[in-house]
Design an enzyme around this catalytic site. Structure first.
Site, PDB file in Angstrom:
ATOM      1  N   GLU A 437       0.820  -1.212   0.000  1.00 41.65           N
ATOM      2  CA  GLU A 437       0.000   0.000   0.000  1.00 41.65           C
ATOM      3  C   GLU A 437       0.853   1.261   0.000  1.00 41.65           C
ATOM      4  O   GLU A 437       0.608   2.214   0.747  1.00 41.65           O
ATOM      5  CB  GLU A 437      -0.945  -0.008   1.208  1.00 41.65           C
ATOM      6  N   GLU A 513      -3.984  -9.015   0.322  1.00 46.96           N
ATOM      7  CA  GLU A 513      -4.395  -8.763   1.712  1.00 46.96           C
ATOM      8  C   GLU A 513      -5.913  -8.656   1.718  1.00 46.96           C
ATOM      9  O   GLU A 513      -6.475  -7.911   0.905  1.00 46.96           O
ATOM     10  CB  GLU A 513      -3.743  -7.489   2.234  1.00 46.96           C
TER      11      GLU A 513
END
Ligand code: GAL
Length: 835
Positions: A437, A513
């Site tokens: 991220e 994820e």
């Protein structure tokens, strides 16, 4: 076969085994370290008097002993990834433990009196963080990133035969992490002595480009480093292949050479493994590659590398294949901390963690968001667990003010290369992950940076795919980052997988994820409703598994995609175990300081969610699990839903003998029809995977579930009962015999039960521990994310009637007696042998 026996086999009686193995000396520096948190620059000096410093054993985490405080690394900022717009106080974000600041370690090094023609190396498996290493008063190296392994050649600084001291200064900055990083020499430190012509550190690379039933071709590459004063010269290179049973199955002798002074040369060879036994998650067969460098009669160096023969590939519109078999990732993300042990490396703890995950049906672990410890990867190799090895949580653009961004320009390549070199022979590692991220997702340079990192991976290891955990699918589609990645990895937002699959070239999507479902073991909230970012006065989340974060979802929202879309490669749930720090959604709610995401809590005790995953993922064993507990004084007559997590398709529920009806999982429930608020509210997707009696009313007594198999016949029965008065403690230990090596650990689960053995599910009383004999009390944890009990103190409060105590062996074989006691109930003892 160990190395000595191997030499004996290879070389017969021409040379003594002892002299051969003496070519390389390796010592793990565990004992005799001194430690202080005082920052005196004189600590680096050879003659510095450190006798007043604390004696510690490494691996060591200075911060895990507490005390907890609201002020430890209190961060005042907005977590923009979580949608926060304004800066606010985050007290427990990094665990509320005192890891910020400086720590010094010192130790003497025992070196041979003659070091002529030798090189001396220090190897750090990870030092948290900004390690400055001094030998005999001189700085020999610096490594800022706390999660990486690095090595330093200290030959020019050592005194052969004299006194030698290594000193290490570490410093952790405020606002440098998004979770508890640990502190200190939390991984192992090693000393290695080789000849000056030797095999370079991480200098062996093994690949298996051809795998047939009859044979596998094993290609080896070894970097020979010449740090002697000699110019180029010839050497004999003897390589052998040792099969999983320890037999030498192939041996070659070739001539090679070493380059001139200060240069490397590369030896390349080919070996054949007849009828190869594959490394697989089903059976992790391991081979060894042994190499010797000789000059005439003289053995210059030797080394062995463990590897596996296995194939991986990615197929468009199909996904991931292991050994020719399509495998979906049933993965978990794991942080590096080991709960009550903090960040310290401990094999017993890792082994237990991997075993618990395998029981849940997990086949892969993502080492989020950094490099794993070598022991962890070795155990995954040995135990048949796939690994996605990660490197960074942020690149050049910061997520926290003092994060990796400070080092990025100078260090990213070195850090990535060390990860790749260290683990590229490990068969368990099936994928590299270059980031999590990262803020470059929104930057025009994002794809370029991702491309650079991916190319480094391919350059150093052309055999494994590379992914990147991206949580902003639309921006990374737009800025090209998703298209650049060999494997597009998406964090959350499964509803965008389809869009991404349509526009991206790869033809598959990885759930790098997923989930971030929230729950606290043994805590149930009424009414049972799907909620986002729910907070309660007790700082817990409901174990009905219906709560999640603003950006995340419930397990079934991911399963339905990975089950129904052939190109969805599977997922890595956030998280397998709870970890210290990130008490989302309790951002500013001290004393919350550890996560609620785990399927297993911080004490290693499964939450209900563990059984939900197990019922879907573990195809080897049956699951039949009832929730909630059935001790609800005061709830008589009130709606108290009962959920059953089971691998069976159908079950009937009884309360005190009265049928509550039969329920059957509904496999016809599909993705698109259920992508709306109404179906979310009604738990429509859940009905495909869980059995939920939503209107049952509480009455004390017995809840029984009878499960039916596919053939419609009753297959298994389970019961839970209302508990009576607290009567006694009950102990369950994971291993009754442990190694007498001073670091092995037995994990003892302590449960408070009534006279019939029913768990008292809401008790939080204080438990005292005593350990006598051949070991000591090490730590305890209850899994309560808001508990301020110190892990290392021999007393701890129960959480939902349970906790885990860790008992560590001493170095003499014998017997350990562990006793747990508490007010008002009978105590319990257990013996553990050490050998
Ligand atoms: C993700 C992030 C993880 C963790 C998680 C919590 O966005 O990658 O590190 O913060 O959220 O849900």
């Amino acid at each position: 076969m160990n190395l000595k026996t191997l030499y004996a086999v290879l070389l017969g009686s021409t040379m003594s085994v002892a002299s051969l193995s003496a070519q390389r000396i390796h010592q793990t520096l565990e004992k005799d370290w001194r430690f202080t948190r005082a920052d005196d620059p004189a600590s680096m000096r050879l003659d510095f008097n450190d006798r007043k410093w604390e004696s510690v054993r490494v691996p060591h985490d200075w911060a895990i002993y507490g005390p907890f405080s609201f002020d430890n690394d209190k961060q005042h900022l907005a977590i923009t990834q979580d949608g926060q717009k304004e800066a606010m106080e985050h007290a427990g974000r990094t665990g509320g433990l005192p890891f910020v600041g400086v720590g010094w370690y010192r130790r003497s090094l025992e070196l041979p009196s003659d070091l002529s023609g030798k090189r001396v190396k220090l190897i750090f498996d990870g030092a948290m963080s900004q390690a400055r290493v001094y030998v005999n008063g001189q700085e020999v190296g610096y490594w800022p990133y706390g999660y990486n392994s690095f090595y330093l050649d200290i030959t020019p600084y050592v005194h052969a035969g004299g006194k030698n001291v290594v000193a290490v200064r570490l410093e952790n900055k405020h606002e440098s992490s998004r979770w508890y990083p640990g502190a200190g020499l939390y991984r192992n430190v090693h000393l290695e002595i080789t000849n000056d012509i030797h095999i370079a550190h991480w200098g062996n690379q093994v690949q298996t480009p051809i795998i047939e039933e009859e044979y596998a071709r094993v290609e080896v590459r070894t970097v020979v480093r010449n740090l002697s004063t000699l110019g180029q010269g010839e050497i004999d290179v003897i390589t052998s292949l040792i099969d999983p049973s320890g037999r030498v199955v192939y041996k070659t002798g070739a001539s090679g050479y070493f380059s001139q002074h200060n240069r490397d040369s590369v030896y390349r060879g080919h070996l054949i493994a007849p009828k190869p036994k594959l490394w697989d998650i089903k059976q992790p067969h391991l081979y060894k590659y042994a190499i010797e460098l000789r000059q005439g009669d003289k053995l210059l160096d030797s080394d062995t590398t463990t590897f596996g023969i296995r194939s991986i590939k990615m197929v468009q519109n199909e996904g991931f294949y292991l050994n020719g078999r399509k495998v979906k990732f049933q993965g978990v993300c794991l942080h590096h901390d080991q709960g009550p042990l903090g960040a310290v490396v401990n094999e017993a703890s890792y082994r237990r963690q991997i075993r618990i995950m395998q029981d849940m049906g997990v086949n892969a672990i993502r080492t989020s968001h950094n490099m794993p410890a070598p022991e962890f990867v070795r155990l995954c190799d040995e135990m048949g667990m796939m690994v996605m090895a990660e490197s960074f949580d942020s690149w050049r653009i910061p997520k926290v003010p003092n994060g990796y961004n400070l080092y990025w320009d100078d260090w990213y390549e070195k850090d990535l290369v060390n990860l790749l070199h260290q683990f590229r022979n490990s068969p368990s590692v099936v994928m590299w992950c270059i980031g999590n991220e990262v803020s470059e997702q929104w930057h025009p340079d994002g794809s370029k940076r991702a491309y650079t990192l991916q190319n480094i991976c391919h350059r150093e290891d052309p055999t494994r795919p590379v992914t990147n955990g991206m949580d902003s699918p639309l921006s990374v589609i737009k800025n090209g980052m998703a298209a650049v990645m060999e494997v597009p990895g998406f964090n959350y937002r499964p509803h965008l997988y389809d869009t991404a699959h349509r526009v991206l070239p790869q033809g598959f999507i990885l759930g790098s994820e997923t989930a971030s479902t929230l729950s606290s073991r043994g805590v149930y909230k009424f009414p049972v409703e799907r909620k986002s970012m729910a907070k309660y006065p007790d700082h817990q989340a409901s174990s009905y598994d219906v709560e999640h974060c603003g950006w995340s979802n419930l397990p079934e929202d991911d399963w339905i995609r990975h089950d129904d879309l052939p190109w969805a490669m599977g997922e890595f749930i956030w998280t397998g175990f709870d970890y210290i720090g990130e008490p989302t959604p309790y951002y500013s709610d001290w004393p919350s300081h550890s996560s609620l995401f785990g399927a297993v809590d911080l004490a290693g005790i499964p939450k209900d969610r563990f059984y939900l995953y197990r019922s879907h993922w573990n195809k080897e064993a049956s699951t039949l699990h009832i929730l909630p507990h059935w001790t609800w004084p005061g709830r008589e007559g009130q709606v108290t839903p009962i959920f059953v997590y089971t691998s069976y398709p159908e079950a009937e529920l009884f309360i005190n003998g009265k049928s509550q009806g039969k329920l059957k999982k509904d496999p016809s429930i599909g993705i698109d029809a259920t992508e709306n608020d109404e179906d979310k509210k009604n738990f429509t997707r859940q009905k495909r995977y869980r059995l939920m009696w939503l209107n049952t009313k509480y009455e004390p007594g017995v809840v029984q579930v009878v499960a039916y198999g596919k053939d419609g016949r009753s297959a298994e029965i389970k019961e839970i009962r209302t508990a009576g008065k607290p009567d006694r403690l009950e102990l369950v230990v994971d291993r009754r015999e442990i190694k007498a090596d001073g670091k092995d650990i037995a994990f003892v689960t302590v449960r408070l039960v009534d006279k019939d053995g029913n768990l008292i599910p809401n008790d939080q009383r204080l438990i005292n521990f005593k350990v006598k004999g051949a070991g000591r009390f090490r730590a305890a944890a209850s899994g309560n994310p808001a508990s301020l009990d110190l892990f290392h103190e021999p007393q701890h409060h129960l959480f939902s009637g349970m906790l885990t105590a860790l008992v560590e062996s001493g170095e003499r074989a014998g017997e350990i007696t562990f006793t747990a006691s508490a007010k008002g109930v009978k105590s319990a003892s257990i013996t553990i042998r050490t050998k």
